[in-house]
Design a protein around this motif. Structure first.
Motif, mmCIF file in Angstrom:
data_model
loop_
_atom_site.group_PDB
_atom_site.id
_atom_site.type_symbol
_atom_site.label_atom_id
_atom_site.label_comp_id
_atom_site.label_asym_id
_atom_site.label_seq_id
_atom_site.Cartn_x
_atom_site.Cartn_y
_atom_site.Cartn_z
ATOM 1 N N PHE A 5 0.845 -1.188 0.000
ATOM 2 C CA PHE A 5 0.000 0.000 0.000
ATOM 3 C C PHE A 5 0.881 1.238 0.000
ATOM 4 O O PHE A 5 1.876 1.298 0.721
ATOM 5 C CB PHE A 5 -0.917 0.008 1.225
ATOM 6 C CG PHE A 5 -1.883 -1.138 1.237
ATOM 7 C CD1 PHE A 5 -3.094 -1.037 0.577
ATOM 8 C CD2 PHE A 5 -1.580 -2.317 1.892
ATOM 9 C CE1 PHE A 5 -3.986 -2.093 0.567
ATOM 10 C CE2 PHE A 5 -2.461 -3.376 1.884
ATOM 11 C CZ PHE A 5 -3.671 -3.266 1.234
ATOM 12 N N LEU A 6 0.498 2.225 -0.804
ATOM 13 C CA LEU A 6 1.279 3.453 -0.933
ATOM 14 C C LEU A 6 0.432 4.670 -0.590
ATOM 15 O O LEU A 6 -0.743 4.729 -0.949
ATOM 16 C CB LEU A 6 1.773 3.609 -2.378
ATOM 17 C CG LEU A 6 2.596 2.464 -2.956
ATOM 18 C CD1 LEU A 6 2.799 2.670 -4.446
ATOM 19 C CD2 LEU A 6 3.920 2.338 -2.250
ATOM 20 N N LEU A 30 -11.687 9.610 -11.507
ATOM 21 C CA LEU A 30 -10.709 9.111 -12.467
ATOM 22 C C LEU A 30 -9.523 8.508 -11.718
ATOM 23 O O LEU A 30 -9.478 8.538 -10.502
ATOM 24 C CB LEU A 30 -10.219 10.264 -13.359
ATOM 25 C CG LEU A 30 -11.285 11.058 -14.102
ATOM 26 C CD1 LEU A 30 -10.660 12.273 -14.762
ATOM 27 C CD2 LEU A 30 -11.978 10.180 -15.122
ATOM 28 N N GLY A 31 -8.555 8.036 -12.453
ATOM 29 C CA GLY A 31 -7.323 7.553 -11.840
ATOM 30 C C GLY A 31 -7.464 6.171 -11.250
ATOM 31 O O GLY A 31 -8.502 5.516 -11.371
ATOM 32 N N PRO A 32 -6.396 5.709 -10.602
ATOM 33 C CA PRO A 32 -6.403 4.362 -10.032
ATOM 34 C C PRO A 32 -7.333 4.255 -8.822
ATOM 35 O O PRO A 32 -7.603 5.248 -8.135
ATOM 36 C CB PRO A 32 -4.948 4.138 -9.625
ATOM 37 C CG PRO A 32 -4.348 5.497 -9.513
ATOM 38 C CD PRO A 32 -5.113 6.385 -10.433
ATOM 39 N N ASP A 33 -7.825 3.035 -8.596
ATOM 40 C CA ASP A 33 -8.648 2.776 -7.411
ATOM 41 C C ASP A 33 -7.838 3.069 -6.155
ATOM 42 O O ASP A 33 -6.610 2.909 -6.147
ATOM 43 C CB ASP A 33 -9.110 1.316 -7.391
ATOM 44 C CG ASP A 33 -10.077 0.990 -8.513
ATOM 45 O OD1 ASP A 33 -10.673 1.924 -9.083
ATOM 46 O OD2 ASP A 33 -10.228 -0.204 -8.818
ATOM 47 N N TYR A 47 -3.136 3.656 -1.806
ATOM 48 C CA TYR A 47 -3.282 3.015 -3.105
ATOM 49 C C TYR A 47 -2.610 1.652 -3.060
ATOM 50 O O TYR A 47 -1.490 1.543 -2.543
ATOM 51 C CB TYR A 47 -2.615 3.845 -4.205
ATOM 52 C CG TYR A 47 -3.301 5.146 -4.513
ATOM 53 C CD1 TYR A 47 -4.274 5.218 -5.500
ATOM 54 C CD2 TYR A 47 -2.982 6.306 -3.824
ATOM 55 C CE1 TYR A 47 -4.908 6.417 -5.793
ATOM 56 C CE2 TYR A 47 -3.615 7.508 -4.107
ATOM 57 C CZ TYR A 47 -4.576 7.553 -5.093
ATOM 58 O OH TYR A 47 -5.204 8.733 -5.376
ATOM 59 N N ARG A 48 -3.270 0.646 -3.580
ATOM 60 C CA ARG A 48 -2.615 -0.643 -3.761
ATOM 61 C C ARG A 48 -1.681 -0.513 -4.962
ATOM 62 O O ARG A 48 -2.070 0.028 -5.992
ATOM 63 C CB ARG A 48 -3.630 -1.742 -4.059
ATOM 64 C CG ARG A 48 -4.422 -2.194 -2.884
ATOM 65 C CD ARG A 48 -5.306 -3.393 -3.296
ATOM 66 N NE ARG A 48 -5.905 -3.974 -2.131
ATOM 67 C CZ ARG A 48 -7.107 -3.645 -1.669
ATOM 68 N NH1 ARG A 48 -7.832 -2.750 -2.299
ATOM 69 N NH2 ARG A 48 -7.577 -4.233 -0.589
ATOM 70 N N ARG A 49 -0.473 -0.998 -4.826
ATOM 71 C CA ARG A 49 0.446 -0.949 -5.956
ATOM 72 C C ARG A 49 -0.152 -1.679 -7.160
ATOM 73 O O ARG A 49 -0.051 -1.224 -8.299
ATOM 74 C CB ARG A 49 1.803 -1.550 -5.599
ATOM 75 C CG ARG A 49 2.811 -1.414 -6.752
ATOM 76 C CD ARG A 49 4.173 -1.953 -6.417
ATOM 77 N NE ARG A 49 4.829 -1.236 -5.349
ATOM 78 C CZ ARG A 49 5.500 -0.089 -5.499
ATOM 79 N NH1 ARG A 49 5.544 0.493 -6.681
ATOM 80 N NH2 ARG A 49 6.084 0.479 -4.470
#
Length: 67
Positions: A5-6, A30-33, A47-49
């Motif tokens: 996780f980041l 938008l963007g990553p989950d 954020y999950r990698r």
């Protein structure tokens, strides 16, 4: 292997997306989950990698081919 996780700041350092850009993408849907660990406007975001990598893969545009 455990999921990594980041924080938004770590995403910025590793992938180059500014923290403010990530926040704007979240607001716009938008963007990553991402994961919101605490409620409210100042909630902690992670954020999950794997989610970032999957999002980047989905944004990849294939070049070339017949005209």
């Amino acid at each position: 292997m455990a999921e990594e996780f980041l924080t938004p700041r770590q995403v910025e350092g590793e992938y180059g997306f500014r923290v403010q850009t990530l926040a704007q993408w979240r607001w716009m849907g938008l963007g990553p989950d991402y994961i919101k660990q605490t409620p409210g406007k100042g909630g902690r975001i992670k954020y999950r990698r794997s989610a970032i990598e999957a999002w980047l893969l989905a944004q990849t545009v294939q070049t070339g081919g017949a005209a």
